[in-house]
Design a protein around this motif. Structure first.
Motif, PDB file in Angstrom:
ATOM      1  N   HIS A  10       0.804  -1.223   0.000  1.00 24.74           N
ATOM      2  CA  HIS A  10       0.000   0.000   0.000  1.00 24.74           C
ATOM      3  C   HIS A  10       0.845   1.286   0.000  1.00 24.74           C
ATOM      4  O   HIS A  10       0.529   2.249  -0.701  1.00 24.74           O
ATOM      5  CB  HIS A  10      -0.929  -0.038   1.216  1.00 24.74           C
ATOM      6  CG  HIS A  10      -1.777   1.173   1.335  1.00 24.74           C
ATOM      7  ND1 HIS A  10      -2.715   1.502   0.374  1.00 24.74           N
ATOM      8  CD2 HIS A  10      -1.816   2.155   2.263  1.00 24.74           C
ATOM      9  CE1 HIS A  10      -3.296   2.625   0.718  1.00 24.74           C
ATOM     10  NE2 HIS A  10      -2.772   3.048   1.863  1.00 24.74           N
ATOM     11  N   THR A  12       3.283   4.187  -0.886  1.00 23.43           N
ATOM     12  CA  THR A  12       3.541   4.605  -2.271  1.00 23.43           C
ATOM     13  C   THR A  12       4.892   4.122  -2.824  1.00 23.43           C
ATOM     14  O   THR A  12       4.965   3.619  -3.946  1.00 23.43           O
ATOM     15  CB  THR A  12       3.476   6.140  -2.401  1.00 23.43           C
ATOM     16  OG1 THR A  12       2.274   6.561  -1.787  1.00 23.43           O
ATOM     17  CG2 THR A  12       3.479   6.571  -3.843  1.00 23.43           C
ATOM     18  N   LEU A  15       4.774   0.509  -3.493  1.00 23.10           N
ATOM     19  CA  LEU A  15       3.903   0.246  -4.641  1.00 23.10           C
ATOM     20  C   LEU A  15       4.668   0.496  -5.950  1.00 23.10           C
ATOM     21  O   LEU A  15       4.620  -0.317  -6.888  1.00 23.10           O
ATOM     22  CB  LEU A  15       2.672   1.153  -4.583  1.00 23.10           C
ATOM     23  CG  LEU A  15       1.758   1.109  -5.809  1.00 23.10           C
ATOM     24  CD1 LEU A  15       0.906  -0.149  -5.796  1.00 23.10           C
ATOM     25  CD2 LEU A  15       0.862   2.333  -5.868  1.00 23.10           C
ATOM     26  N   ARG A  16       5.401   1.596  -6.002  1.00 24.84           N
ATOM     27  CA  ARG A  16       6.173   1.928  -7.217  1.00 24.84           C
ATOM     28  C   ARG A  16       7.258   0.881  -7.464  1.00 24.84           C
ATOM     29  O   ARG A  16       7.500   0.457  -8.595  1.00 24.84           O
ATOM     30  CB  ARG A  16       6.788   3.324  -7.096  1.00 24.84           C
ATOM     31  CG  ARG A  16       5.727   4.433  -7.064  1.00 24.84           C
ATOM     32  CD  ARG A  16       6.324   5.746  -6.659  1.00 24.84           C
ATOM     33  NE  ARG A  16       7.153   6.312  -7.703  1.00 24.84           N
ATOM     34  CZ  ARG A  16       8.304   6.958  -7.492  1.00 24.84           C
ATOM     35  NH1 ARG A  16       8.785   7.089  -6.271  1.00 24.84           N
ATOM     36  NH2 ARG A  16       8.989   7.445  -8.488  1.00 24.84           N
ATOM     37  N   ALA A  19       5.677  -2.224  -8.730  1.00 21.10           N
ATOM     38  CA  ALA A  19       5.216  -2.046 -10.113  1.00 21.10           C
ATOM     39  C   ALA A  19       6.358  -2.302 -11.081  1.00 21.10           C
ATOM     40  O   ALA A  19       6.209  -3.046 -12.057  1.00 21.10           O
ATOM     41  CB  ALA A  19       4.662  -0.637 -10.294  1.00 21.10           C
ATOM     42  N   VAL A  20       7.510  -1.690 -10.790  1.00 18.97           N
ATOM     43  CA  VAL A  20       8.666  -1.834 -11.686  1.00 18.97           C
ATOM     44  C   VAL A  20       9.167  -3.281 -11.688  1.00 18.97           C
ATOM     45  O   VAL A  20       9.391  -3.880 -12.749  1.00 18.97           O
ATOM     46  CB  VAL A  20       9.799  -0.877 -11.253  1.00 18.97           C
ATOM     47  CG1 VAL A  20      11.083  -1.200 -11.984  1.00 18.97           C
ATOM     48  CG2 VAL A  20       9.383   0.563 -11.497  1.00 18.97           C
ATOM     49  N   HIS A  23       6.901  -5.776 -13.297  1.00 20.14           N
ATOM     50  CA  HIS A  23       6.737  -5.558 -14.732  1.00 20.14           C
ATOM     51  C   HIS A  23       7.797  -6.325 -15.527  1.00 20.14           C
ATOM     52  O   HIS A  23       7.618  -6.590 -16.718  1.00 20.14           O
ATOM     53  CB  HIS A  23       6.830  -4.056 -15.023  1.00 20.14           C
ATOM     54  CG  HIS A  23       6.490  -3.710 -16.428  1.00 20.14           C
ATOM     55  ND1 HIS A  23       5.203  -3.760 -16.912  1.00 20.14           N
ATOM     56  CD2 HIS A  23       7.255  -3.349 -17.482  1.00 20.14           C
ATOM     57  CE1 HIS A  23       5.205  -3.425 -18.188  1.00 20.14           C
ATOM     58  NE2 HIS A  23       6.438  -3.173 -18.561  1.00 20.14           N
ATOM     59  N   LEU A  39      13.731   5.981  -9.694  1.00 16.92           N
ATOM     60  CA  LEU A  39      12.603   6.302  -8.804  1.00 16.92           C
ATOM     61  C   LEU A  39      12.968   7.435  -7.838  1.00 16.92           C
ATOM     62  O   LEU A  39      12.193   7.759  -6.937  1.00 16.92           O
ATOM     63  CB  LEU A  39      12.151   5.060  -8.027  1.00 16.92           C
ATOM     64  CG  LEU A  39      11.714   3.872  -8.899  1.00 16.92           C
ATOM     65  CD1 LEU A  39      11.140   2.756  -8.036  1.00 16.92           C
ATOM     66  CD2 LEU A  39      10.665   4.281  -9.925  1.00 16.92           C
ATOM     67  N   PHE A  84       0.978  -8.260  -5.779  1.00 14.75           N
ATOM     68  CA  PHE A  84       0.889  -6.995  -6.514  1.00 14.75           C
ATOM     69  C   PHE A  84      -0.329  -6.999  -7.446  1.00 14.75           C
ATOM     70  O   PHE A  84      -1.073  -6.010  -7.521  1.00 14.75           O
ATOM     71  CB  PHE A  84       2.172  -6.757  -7.316  1.00 14.75           C
ATOM     72  CG  PHE A  84       2.139  -5.482  -8.109  1.00 14.75           C
ATOM     73  CD1 PHE A  84       2.164  -4.249  -7.469  1.00 14.75           C
ATOM     74  CD2 PHE A  84       2.038  -5.501  -9.491  1.00 14.75           C
ATOM     75  CE1 PHE A  84       2.101  -3.063  -8.193  1.00 14.75           C
ATOM     76  CE2 PHE A  84       1.979  -4.322 -10.219  1.00 14.75           C
ATOM     77  CZ  PHE A  84       2.010  -3.101  -9.569  1.00 14.75           C
TER      78      PHE A  84
END
Lengths: 99, 195
Positions: A10, A12, A15-16, A19-20, A23, A39, A84
């Motif tokens: 949760h 930030t 989370l970033r 995400a990376v 991916h 980042l 995620f």
């Protein structure tokens, strides 16, 4: 079926990061320095957030050397990828329910 | 944990921004390599067009390119690494297989020119080397991005067209089309990295 937000992801920055890292293709890993630079994080902040994600078994951190230079690489675990995906699904549900 | 739809939207957008930022960094890094090989691909065949018997010039240019690439590669941290060895192993075997079959078709070693100054670079040899390198672009492009697949196919296509139909204009054609394609791809990647 409604999904739950993941309390570990949760925050930030985490989370970033997730995400990376999620991916990337399965089995691929990303360089610590690249994450820090792209980042815009400090060594300390990035290290602390990665440790939290590693403790939750969402990431694997691999330390090694390239020549004489130390190199740290980060890779998502299947558990991390699932967490995620679930977290993103929960976020989308919140948006969908409002419309 | 309570989130408003706006918070949820912002969270997803932060995640997308982070992914884009890393993609841009990768594009920035690879654009330099593609641009460098694009410059080599313009200069080497251009030198053969101007001085057809001086194969030593493109040979040295390729060597210079390889040295520059090695130095760049050694001094940069590659952002992403894939331990998925099956891919690299597969790439090696595919390239080997392609190289073998292509060698039988093009027969690049058959060319001899007694007037050449030391190093002989025939059109077939150039076409062979280029299409082998572009084959690697195409296969790697399957997992790193369609631009590489398109670039590899385009450069190979232009090279083969030149070899079959353009005779003495082959080298100039290669410099313009092949080098132009690589430079175009490099600049496109660079632009992507800035968007």
């Amino acid at each position: 079926m409604s999904r739950e937000l993941d309390p570990v992801i949760h925050q930030t920055t985490r989370l970033r990061l997730m995400a990376v890292i999620c991916h990337l293709e399965e089995g691929d890993s990303i360089d610590f320095t690249a994450l820090k630079k792209e980042l815009a994080l400090t060594d300390g902040n990035l290290g602390a957030q990665l440790t939290k994600l590693e403790e939750a078994k969402y990431l694997k951190i691999k330390k090694g050397f390239v020549g004489r230079r130390p190199r740290t690489q980060v890779q998502a675990t299947p558990r991390g990828r699932a967490a995620f995906a679930g977290h993103c699904e929960a976020l989308r549900q919140i948006i969908d329910e409002s419309s | 944990m309570e989130l408003t739809p706006l918070d949820a939207r912002e969270a997803l957008s932060a995640a997308d921004d982070a992914i884009r930022s890393v993609k841009r960094a990768i594009d920035r890094q690879t654009s330099r390599i593609v641009l460098m090989w694009g410059a080599v691909y313009v200069l080497a065949p251009l030198s053969m067009h101007i001085w057809p018997l001086w194969g030593v010039i493109p040979q040295q240019l390729l060597l210079l390119g390889a040295i520059a690439f090695s130095i760049y590669d050694a001094h940069q941290n590659s952002l992403i690494s894939g331990p998925s060895s099956w891919r690299l192993g597969g790439l090696w075997w595919l390239t080997f297989g392609f190289g073998w079959i292509w060698f039988l078709i093009l027969d690049p070693a058959s060319f001899r020119n007694p007037e050449a100054h030391g190093v002989v670079i025939s059109r077939q040899m150039w076409a062979y080397g280029v299409s082998l390198a572009m084959f690697v672009y195409v296969v790697m492009g399957l997992w790193i991005g369609r631009l590489y697949v398109a670039t590899g196919l385009a450069v190979t296509f232009f090279t083969v067209v030149g070899l079959l139909w353009l005779g003495e204009w082959y080298w100039l054609w290669c410099a313009i089309t092949g080098g132009g394609t690589l430079l175009g791809a490099g600049f496109w990647l660079r632009r992507q990295a800035r968007v």
